[in-house]
Motif scaffolding. Structure first.
Motif, PDB file in Angstrom:
ATOM      1  N   ILE A   1       0.860  -1.178   0.000  1.00  8.45           N
ATOM      2  CA  ILE A   1       0.000   0.000   0.000  1.00  8.45           C
ATOM      3  C   ILE A   1       0.898   1.229   0.000  1.00  8.45           C
TER       4      ILE A   1
ATOM      5  N   GLN B   1       0.587  -7.335  -5.108  1.00  9.76           N
ATOM      6  CA  GLN B   1      -0.593  -6.504  -5.335  1.00  9.76           C
ATOM      7  C   GLN B   1      -0.311  -5.111  -4.770  1.00  9.76           C
TER       8      GLN B   1
ATOM      9  N   MET C   1      -1.688  -1.130  -4.113  1.00  5.27           N
ATOM     10  CA  MET C   1      -2.795  -0.182  -4.054  1.00  5.27           C
ATOM     11  C   MET C   1      -2.258   1.182  -3.629  1.00  5.27           C
TER      12      MET C   1
ATOM     13  N   ARG D   1      -3.241   0.039  -8.528  1.00  2.00           N
ATOM     14  CA  ARG D   1      -4.568   0.625  -8.684  1.00  2.00           C
ATOM     15  C   ARG D   1      -4.842   1.593  -7.556  1.00  2.00           C
TER      16      ARG D   1
ATOM     17  N   VAL E   1      -7.219   3.262  -4.729  1.00  6.33           N
ATOM     18  CA  VAL E   1      -8.293   2.788  -3.860  1.00  6.33           C
ATOM     19  C   VAL E   1      -9.635   3.173  -4.472  1.00  6.33           C
TER      20      VAL E   1
ATOM     21  N   PHE F   1      -8.324  -5.606   0.716  1.00  3.10           N
ATOM     22  CA  PHE F   1      -7.219  -5.625  -0.240  1.00  3.10           C
ATOM     23  C   PHE F   1      -6.286  -6.799   0.023  1.00  3.10           C
TER      24      PHE F   1
ATOM     25  N   SER G   1      -9.789  -5.327  -7.291  1.00  5.30           N
ATOM     26  CA  SER G   1     -10.651  -4.171  -7.179  1.00  5.30           C
ATOM     27  C   SER G   1     -12.009  -4.576  -6.624  1.00  5.30           C
TER      28      SER G   1
END
Length: 356
Positions: free
Chosen positions: A184, A281, A283, A309, A311, A345, A351
């Motif tokens: 993140i 992954q 975010m 991606r 949030v 997440f 998503s």
């Protein structure tokens, strides 16, 4: 940076240096009728930020103070590592930690020279993003966790990216002995951003600010971490943030903050970003009201790391009501919102958008 204008564009480090030790802590402590409250009175959930902590001694003798909150979840859910930003100490994650420990072990720690962590005995190391990233790598290696999720806030996001790119370091490639499953990147950037910072009026030549002016500067800097509407709606919480930021019980030395600011102008790993493992992954959490690291920095992260991606917005668990939040993102909305964003997440890595 000086200009012909009476106003000066200063970096975040410059503003902090302008008031932290010389102008705020000692003067405010003298001005107040009672001493600054101890940490257990400042923190909303003192049981989560106890005075006890563990210490890791690094190879150069520096010491990292850390805590694993919610350790009873180890072996049942993935640990989350919260990485502090510039000037921040682990106690600043109090609100976020309080919610995440419901379902995950959470590692919080102080960067060397900040909070309860110390520099090497010689105190002569160069503070850099790479040094901080190697400190983080040493701490996670020490804990021997097989998998972790990283949440890097502001400078912490830069540190997280740097650590993940160590296997491709030009002169000192280093393998990572654990797997990072989720990353993140919150209120951060992937490239040096000169425009990131705050505007503040420079004092007139050969003049000194009064104590009242200095206190006002401190409040303005804290105000920039959120936004005026938030402050009006959360006056007690803002006062807590202000007191915690200026509490001398939490060590935030000016010289270390200066070095952190310099480090944030010197990191350079943009050409390696395409080597980030694609199975991580990623975010991005970035508010459109961020006055410290502008929203376009988050957009730049998404451009540089195209499989990351942003949030999602919406009213489903794992989504945020809107992107109208400031630099202190985890101070916005009901805290359960952020728990669900992060928990969803990590659980899915996909998503949460729903089709119209």
């Amino acid at each position: 940076m000086a200009s012909s204008s009476p106003f000066q564009q200063l970096s975040y480090k410059g503003i902090v240096v302008d008031f932290v030790d010389r102008w705020i802590r000692e003067p405010i402590a003298r001005r107040l009728s009672s001493p600054p409250p101890p940490l257990t009175e400042i923190v909303a959930a003192p049981e989560l930020m106890a005075s006890g902590y563990s210490t890791l001694v690094l190879p150069d003798g520096a010491k990292l103070a850390y805590e694993v909150q919610g350790s009873y979840h180890l072996g049942r859910s993935e640990p989350i590592v919260l990485i502090c930003g510039m000037t921040s100490a682990r106690i600043d994650f109090e609100r976020l930690t309080q919610c995440l420990v419901k379902t995950h072990p959470v590692l919080i720690y102080d960067h060397r020279g900040i909070g309860s962590s110390s520099l090497s005995p010689g105190r002569d190391e160069e503070i850099s993003i790479e040094l901080y990233a190697r400190d983080l790598l040493a701490l996670l290696t020490h804990l021997r966790w097989k998998e972790v999720a990283l949440c890097g806030f502001s400078m912490g996001g830069v540190i997280a990216q740097q650590m993940l790119l160590f296997p491709y370091h030009a002169s000192k490639p280093t393998q990572i002995p654990f797997r990072v499953t989720h990353l993140i990147l919150a209120g951060t950037r992937s490239v040096v951003t000169v425009s990131a910072g705050l505007k503040i009026a420079a004092p007139a030549p050969n003049t000194k600010r009064t104590l009242e002016e200095r206190i006002a500067i401190a409040r303005r800097v804290c105000s920039a971490l959120v936004d005026p509407v938030w402050i009006e709606a959360n006056p007690a919480r803002f006062d807590l943030i202000f007191k915690r930021a200026t509490n001398p019980a939490v060590s935030r030395p000016t010289d270390i903050i200066v070095k952190q600011g310099i480090a944030l102008q010197k990191f350079d790993f943009v050409d390696l970003l395409d080597k980030l493992p694609r199975d991580i992954q990623i975010m991005v959490i970035h508010g459109q009201l961020d006055q410290v690291i502008p929203f376009h920095c988050g957009e730049e992260v998404l451009k540089r790391i195209p499989w990351a991606r942003l949030v999602d917005e919406g009213n489903q668990p794992g989504q945020v009501p809107s992107l109208k939040f400031g630099h202190f993102w985890y101070e916005y909305f009901d805290i359960q919102v952020w728990h669900d964003v992060i928990d969803t997440f990590i659980a899915t890595g996909v998503s949460t958008r729903v089709s119209a």
